[in-house]
Design a protein around this motif. Structure first.
Motif, short mmCIF file in Angstrom:
data_model
loop_
_atom_site.label_atom_id
_atom_site.label_comp_id
_atom_site.label_asym_id
_atom_site.label_seq_id
_atom_site.Cartn_x
_atom_site.Cartn_y
_atom_site.Cartn_z
N LEU A 117 0.82 -1.20 0.00
CA LEU A 117 0.00 0.00 0.00
C LEU A 117 0.87 1.26 0.00
CD1 LEU A 117 -2.87 -1.00 2.46
CD2 LEU A 117 -2.84 -1.12 -0.04
N HIS A 118 2.01 1.19 0.66
CA HIS A 118 2.89 2.36 0.70
C HIS A 118 3.46 2.67 -0.69
CE1 HIS A 118 4.72 5.36 3.27
NE2 HIS A 118 5.81 5.25 2.56
N ASP A 119 3.57 1.65 -1.53
CA ASP A 119 4.04 1.87 -2.90
C ASP A 119 3.09 2.79 -3.67
OD1 ASP A 119 6.38 0.33 -2.74
OD2 ASP A 119 5.27 -1.52 -3.18
N LEU A 120 1.81 2.77 -3.31
CA LEU A 120 0.86 3.68 -3.96
C LEU A 120 1.23 5.12 -3.70
CD1 LEU A 120 -2.53 1.88 -3.16
CD2 LEU A 120 -1.27 1.88 -5.33
N ARG A 121 1.71 5.40 -2.52
CA ARG A 121 2.16 6.75 -2.15
C ARG A 121 3.32 7.20 -3.03
NH1 ARG A 121 1.58 9.98 2.21
NH2 ARG A 121 3.55 10.57 3.10
N ARG A 122 4.26 6.30 -3.21
CA ARG A 122 5.41 6.61 -4.07
C ARG A 122 4.96 6.83 -5.51
NH1 ARG A 122 7.09 2.12 -1.07
NH2 ARG A 122 8.51 2.70 0.59
N THR A 123 4.01 6.02 -5.95
CA THR A 123 3.51 6.16 -7.31
C THR A 123 2.82 7.50 -7.51
OG1 THR A 123 3.23 3.77 -7.52
CG2 THR A 123 1.95 5.14 -9.03
N VAL A 124 1.97 7.89 -6.57
CA VAL A 124 1.28 9.17 -6.68
C VAL A 124 2.31 10.31 -6.73
CG1 VAL A 124 -0.27 10.81 -5.50
CG2 VAL A 124 -0.85 8.37 -5.60
N ALA A 125 3.30 10.28 -5.85
CA ALA A 125 4.31 11.34 -5.82
C ALA A 125 5.09 11.39 -7.14
CB ALA A 125 5.27 11.11 -4.65
N THR A 126 5.51 10.24 -7.61
CA THR A 126 6.31 10.19 -8.84
C THR A 126 5.50 10.63 -10.04
OG1 THR A 126 7.64 8.39 -7.94
CG2 THR A 126 7.68 8.68 -10.33
N ARG A 127 4.30 10.10 -10.19
CA ARG A 127 3.47 10.42 -11.36
C ARG A 127 3.03 11.88 -11.34
NH1 ARG A 127 6.00 6.72 -13.08
NH2 ARG A 127 5.19 4.61 -13.23
#
Length: 182
Positions: A117-127
């Motif tokens: 679930l924390h990977d979603l945070r990284r994805t949102v930030a990166t995208r």
């Protein structure tokens, strides 16, 4: 594609994470009083935030619609409760290990490579950064406090900028999936 097969509270948590980039604990433990759905913001009080300082964030349209719909049937002070909610005496959020399993459910249904679930945070930030969002706005959207001189002198929450970039993010996601998210 796996979300419609999940329970309503699981969908709410997953969509909230994907659309806002928040920590799973933030939505898992959220209380209705933290949300101003008219202003499209939510404020986590200092007593409930990991840094001990309150944080105010914008909410995208899809999340506001989803939250309004969910609130109509909610009987608790928490946005999300235990799956076997029995009433006010049982008004507590689901446990983190149970929520962490939501990604495993999606992975098993879709055959995706493992992610958390924390990977979603990284994805949102990166995208969001790839879409052109300024770093300070991404930091505010993630609920981070500014560092260095900005932490002392710039206390602005950039809420209008947060709203703008969350709308850009929602629009981007809807183009990817080919339909509205709520």
């Amino acid at each position: 594609n796996a979300l419609p097969e999940m329970r309503e509270r699981q969908q709410l948590i997953m969509k909230f994470l994907i659309l806002t980039g928040c920590r799973s604990t933030e939505i898992r433990t959220a209380k209705w009083e933290w949300f101003d759905l008219m202003d499209q913001t939510w404020t986590i009080p200092a007593s409930d935030y990991k840094t001990g300082k309150s944080v105010r964030r914008a909410l995208p349209d899809a999340v506001v619609k989803m939250m309004k719909s969910h609130k109509e049937t909610s009987l608790s002070k928490h946005v999300v409760t235990l799956s076997r909610y029995k009433g006010p005496e049982d008004d507590r959020p689901p446990l983190q290990p149970n929520v962490a399993l939501f990604s495993a459910q999606i992975i098993s249904k879709t055959g995706m490579k493992p992610w958390s679930l924390h990977d979603l945070r990284r994805t949102v930030a990166t995208r969001l950064s790839e879409l052109g969002a300024p770093p300070h706005v991404v930091e505010k959207l993630l609920g981070h406090h500014m560092a260095g001189v900005m932490a002392r002198y710039n206390l602005h929450d950039y809420i209008d900028d947060q709203r703008h970039w969350l709308a850009v993010w929602q629009n981007h996601l809807e183009k990817l999936v080919g339909h509205p998210l709520v």
